[in-house]
Design a protein around this motif. Structure first.
Motif, PDB file in Angstrom:
ATOM      1  N   ALA A  36       0.856  -1.187   0.000  1.00  0.00           N
ATOM      2  CA  ALA A  36       0.000   0.000   0.000  1.00  0.00           C
ATOM      3  C   ALA A  36       0.892   1.236   0.000  1.00  0.00           C
ATOM      4  N   LEU A  37       0.635   2.151  -0.913  1.00  0.00           N
ATOM      5  CA  LEU A  37       1.470   3.343  -1.037  1.00  0.00           C
ATOM      6  C   LEU A  37       1.131   4.418  -0.013  1.00  0.00           C
ATOM      7  N   SER A  38      -0.080   4.376   0.495  1.00  0.00           N
ATOM      8  CA  SER A  38      -0.504   5.440   1.411  1.00  0.00           C
ATOM      9  C   SER A  38      -1.362   4.870   2.535  1.00  0.00           C
ATOM     10  N   GLU A  39      -1.559   5.674   3.567  1.00  0.00           N
ATOM     11  CA  GLU A  39      -2.400   5.271   4.695  1.00  0.00           C
ATOM     12  C   GLU A  39      -3.844   5.096   4.253  1.00  0.00           C
ATOM     13  N   GLU A  40      -4.280   5.937   3.305  1.00  0.00           N
ATOM     14  CA  GLU A  40      -5.649   5.847   2.794  1.00  0.00           C
ATOM     15  C   GLU A  40      -5.890   4.494   2.133  1.00  0.00           C
ATOM     16  N   ILE A  41      -4.941   4.054   1.316  1.00  0.00           N
ATOM     17  CA  ILE A  41      -5.049   2.748   0.654  1.00  0.00           C
ATOM     18  C   ILE A  41      -4.986   1.624   1.681  1.00  0.00           C
ATOM     19  N   PHE A  42      -4.105   1.768   2.666  1.00  0.00           N
ATOM     20  CA  PHE A  42      -3.983   0.750   3.718  1.00  0.00           C
ATOM     21  C   PHE A  42      -5.316   0.552   4.445  1.00  0.00           C
ATOM     22  N   LYS A  43      -5.969   1.649   4.795  1.00  0.00           N
ATOM     23  CA  LYS A  43      -7.234   1.578   5.524  1.00  0.00           C
ATOM     24  C   LYS A  43      -8.306   0.847   4.721  1.00  0.00           C
ATOM     25  N   ILE A  44      -8.318   1.080   3.411  1.00  0.00           N
ATOM     26  CA  ILE A  44      -9.319   0.418   2.564  1.00  0.00           C
ATOM     27  C   ILE A  44      -9.014  -1.068   2.440  1.00  0.00           C
ATOM     28  N   ASN A  45      -7.781  -1.396   2.101  1.00  0.00           N
ATOM     29  CA  ASN A  45      -7.434  -2.789   1.797  1.00  0.00           C
ATOM     30  C   ASN A  45      -7.531  -3.708   3.010  1.00  0.00           C
ATOM     31  N   LYS A  46      -7.298  -3.160   4.207  1.00  0.00           N
ATOM     32  CA  LYS A  46      -7.347  -4.018   5.397  1.00  0.00           C
ATOM     33  C   LYS A  46      -8.770  -4.483   5.720  1.00  0.00           C
ATOM     34  N   GLU A  47      -9.760  -3.859   5.074  1.00  0.00           N
ATOM     35  CA  GLU A  47     -11.140  -4.317   5.241  1.00  0.00           C
ATOM     36  C   GLU A  47     -11.407  -5.597   4.467  1.00  0.00           C
ATOM     37  N   TYR A  48     -10.488  -5.973   3.583  1.00  0.00           N
ATOM     38  CA  TYR A  48     -10.727  -7.116   2.699  1.00  0.00           C
ATOM     39  C   TYR A  48      -9.733  -8.258   2.871  1.00  0.00           C
ATOM     40  N   ILE A  49      -8.535  -7.967   3.368  1.00  0.00           N
ATOM     41  CA  ILE A  49      -7.586  -9.034   3.685  1.00  0.00           C
ATOM     42  C   ILE A  49      -6.963  -8.726   5.045  1.00  0.00           C
ATOM     43  N   ASN A  50      -6.357  -9.745   5.641  1.00  0.00           N
ATOM     44  CA  ASN A  50      -5.701  -9.575   6.942  1.00  0.00           C
ATOM     45  C   ASN A  50      -4.649  -8.479   6.849  1.00  0.00           C
ATOM     46  N   GLN A  51      -4.702  -7.512   7.742  1.00  0.00           N
ATOM     47  CA  GLN A  51      -3.797  -6.380   7.647  1.00  0.00           C
ATOM     48  C   GLN A  51      -2.341  -6.770   7.861  1.00  0.00           C
ATOM     49  N   GLU A  52      -2.088  -7.970   8.396  1.00  0.00           N
ATOM     50  CA  GLU A  52      -0.716  -8.450   8.526  1.00  0.00           C
ATOM     51  C   GLU A  52      -0.101  -8.760   7.161  1.00  0.00           C
ATOM     52  N   LYS A  53      -0.956  -8.887   6.139  1.00  0.00           N
ATOM     53  CA  LYS A  53      -0.471  -9.143   4.780  1.00  0.00           C
ATOM     54  C   LYS A  53      -0.280  -7.840   3.996  1.00  0.00           C
ATOM     55  N   ILE A  54      -0.463  -6.699   4.651  1.00  0.00           N
ATOM     56  CA  ILE A  54      -0.329  -5.405   3.984  1.00  0.00           C
ATOM     57  C   ILE A  54       0.842  -4.650   4.604  1.00  0.00           C
ATOM     58  N   ILE A  55       1.659  -4.064   3.754  1.00  0.00           N
ATOM     59  CA  ILE A  55       2.781  -3.266   4.237  1.00  0.00           C
ATOM     60  C   ILE A  55       2.836  -1.966   3.435  1.00  0.00           C
ATOM     61  N   LYS A  56       3.140  -0.891   4.131  1.00  0.00           N
ATOM     62  CA  LYS A  56       3.269   0.411   3.474  1.00  0.00           C
ATOM     63  C   LYS A  56       4.717   0.630   3.045  1.00  0.00           C
ATOM     64  N   ILE A  57       4.911   0.778   1.750  1.00  0.00           N
ATOM     65  CA  ILE A  57       6.226   1.129   1.208  1.00  0.00           C
ATOM     66  C   ILE A  57       6.005   2.224   0.175  1.00  0.00           C
ATOM     67  N   PRO A  58       6.708   3.323   0.292  1.00  0.00           N
ATOM     68  CA  PRO A  58       6.497   4.414  -0.670  1.00  0.00           C
ATOM     69  C   PRO A  58       7.194   4.134  -1.995  1.00  0.00           C
ATOM     70  N   ASN A  59       6.897   4.940  -2.991  1.00  0.00           N
ATOM     71  CA  ASN A  59       7.693   4.946  -4.203  1.00  0.00           C
ATOM     72  C   ASN A  59       9.031   5.603  -3.906  1.00  0.00           C
ATOM     73  N   GLY A  60       9.981   5.404  -4.798  1.00  0.00           N
ATOM     74  CA  GLY A  60      11.300   6.004  -4.625  1.00  0.00           C
ATOM     75  C   GLY A  60      11.784   6.626  -5.917  1.00  0.00           C
ATOM     76  N   VAL A  61      12.726   7.540  -5.800  1.00  0.00           N
ATOM     77  CA  VAL A  61      13.295   8.212  -6.975  1.00  0.00           C
ATOM     78  C   VAL A  61      14.811   8.242  -6.863  1.00  0.00           C
ATOM     79  N   CYS A  62      15.458   8.364  -8.013  1.00  0.00           N
ATOM     80  CA  CYS A  62      16.911   8.536  -8.053  1.00  0.00           C
ATOM     81  C   CYS A  62      17.231  10.001  -7.778  1.00  0.00           C
ATOM     82  N   LEU A  63      18.084  10.227  -6.819  1.00  0.00           N
ATOM     83  CA  LEU A  63      18.433  11.598  -6.468  1.00  0.00           C
ATOM     84  C   LEU A  63      19.435  12.172  -7.468  1.00  0.00           C
ATOM     85  N   PRO A  64      19.230  13.405  -7.904  1.00  0.00           N
ATOM     86  CA  PRO A  64      20.224  14.046  -8.773  1.00  0.00           C
ATOM     87  C   PRO A  64      21.485  14.339  -7.982  1.00  0.00           C
TER      88      PRO A  64
END
Length: 353
Positions: A135-163
């Protein structure tokens, strides 16, 4: 025994942030991997090719191309899906693969939204076979945990290459925004905000970077001709220069980031907008709407950017300049969203899943 990963994405050759994110991630993880891109172009001759590290299939050219998914999935231990593909998910479940499913866009492939689509009941059943949901955000996490066990959900952001290094001092009123010109991306509001608050500053400019009707990706990526014309009309009313660049190569986009002091972004909803991360990595000061909660996942309001809740909420150019001089936007990205940091998190997941 070393594990292998197949990354399944959509439209790698287009303006897909999720697909480009997956490709960048793969480059920073030392594990056997490959990209399988499901392309949505309508051209019969387009993108049905294969090379050592990437295979592209075009189901619109021929539904038979879907049969190429099975042999590709069969060769890998882990299937990492960046967005939900019903055919790929069916094959991965049938072959009993370890499935990592990344929810890429709030309101589109979160687990509530999946159930509203065609064959929603089947999509819902298949999500139960996912080993891990990203899940990219807390909002997505809150929705998805209603449908699967929240232990199977982890929040990891996107990343970028730093100039390399901090861009030089920025003092001119040059702003940019990036995204296909569509209602969801809120380009008209971006231009309106610029016109209202910055267009009268000396030398003010706004770059609008993203596919135009002349670009082949325009219709594929939510482009809307009527909305595009509306945006042009608003831009013509500006006392400053509003430049619609069309789709740009990465190097040309980097030059605009380097030149711009601010990044104005009024997208209605995202998973985690890569363009916002990219802009901040070049020390562009973000001025954004809430983006359905995604803005708060990235920006600390008034510390490394600004979150406004109305087009009337003015952020002064002096405040933008002060944050730019402090280097705060780039520092935030370097600490939490560097692709190397994100890649380490995924490496551990692949090792332990």
């Amino acid at each position: 025994m070393e594990k292998s990963v197949l990354h399944i994405v959509f439209n790698l050759n287009s303006y897909s942030g999720a697909a480009l994110q997956a490709n960048e991630l793969r480059k920073h993880i030392n594990i056997p991997s490959k990209i399988l891109s499901i392309e949505s172009t309508s051209s019969r001759n387009a993108l049905n090719s294969s090379k050592e590290d990437c295979v592209q299939i075009n189901p619109k050219a021929s539904l038979l191309n879907y049969f190429k998914i099975m042999p590709e999935i069969s060769r890998y231990d882990i299937v990492h899906m960046h967005g939900f593909s019903l055919p790929a998910m069916l094959v991965a479940v049938f072959l009993r693969k370890k499935i990592i499913l990344k929810t890429t866009l709030f309101g589109d492939d979160d687990f509530f939204s999946l159930r509203k689509k065609r064959f929603g009941w089947l999509r819902g059943v298949l999500t139960r076979f996912v080993k891990l949901n990203i899940a990219l955000s807390e909002e997505i996490f809150k929705i998805n945990k209603e449908y699967i066990n929240q232990e199977k959900i982890i929040k990891i952001p996107n990343g970028v290459c730093l100039p390399p290094g901090l861009p030089g001092q920025k003092s001119k009123a040059i702003f940019c925004t990036v995204g296909v010109i569509s209602p969801r991306k809120g380009i008209s509001n971006t231009v309106k905000y610029f016109n209202e608050h910055y267009a009268n500053l000396p030398g003010a400019q706004l770059y609008v970077v993203g596919p135009r009707p002349a670009d082949k990706d325009f219709n594929l990526l939510e482009g809307n001709m009527q909305y595009y014309n509306e945006c042009l009309k608003i831009a013509k009313e500006s006392p400053a220069s509003v430049i619609f660049t069309g789709k740009l190569e990465k190097e040309d986009l980097k030059k605009i980031y380097e030149e711009s002091i601010g990044f104005i972004f009024f997208s209605e909803r995202e998973g985690m907008p890569n363009v916002l991360l990219e802009a901040m990595s070049y020390n562009c000061v973000p001025v954004t709407g809430p983006i359905s909660g995604a803005a708060m996942e990235i920006i600390d309001d008034k510390k490394n950017g600004f979150i406004v809740h109305s087009l009337n909420d003015k952020v002064s150019f002096e405040d933008i300049t002060a944050l730019s001089e402090s280097g705060a936007p780039q520092k935030k990205i370097a600490k939490f969203f560097d692709i190397k940091i994100v890649a380490k998190k995924y490496s551990k997941i692949y090792e332990n899943i």
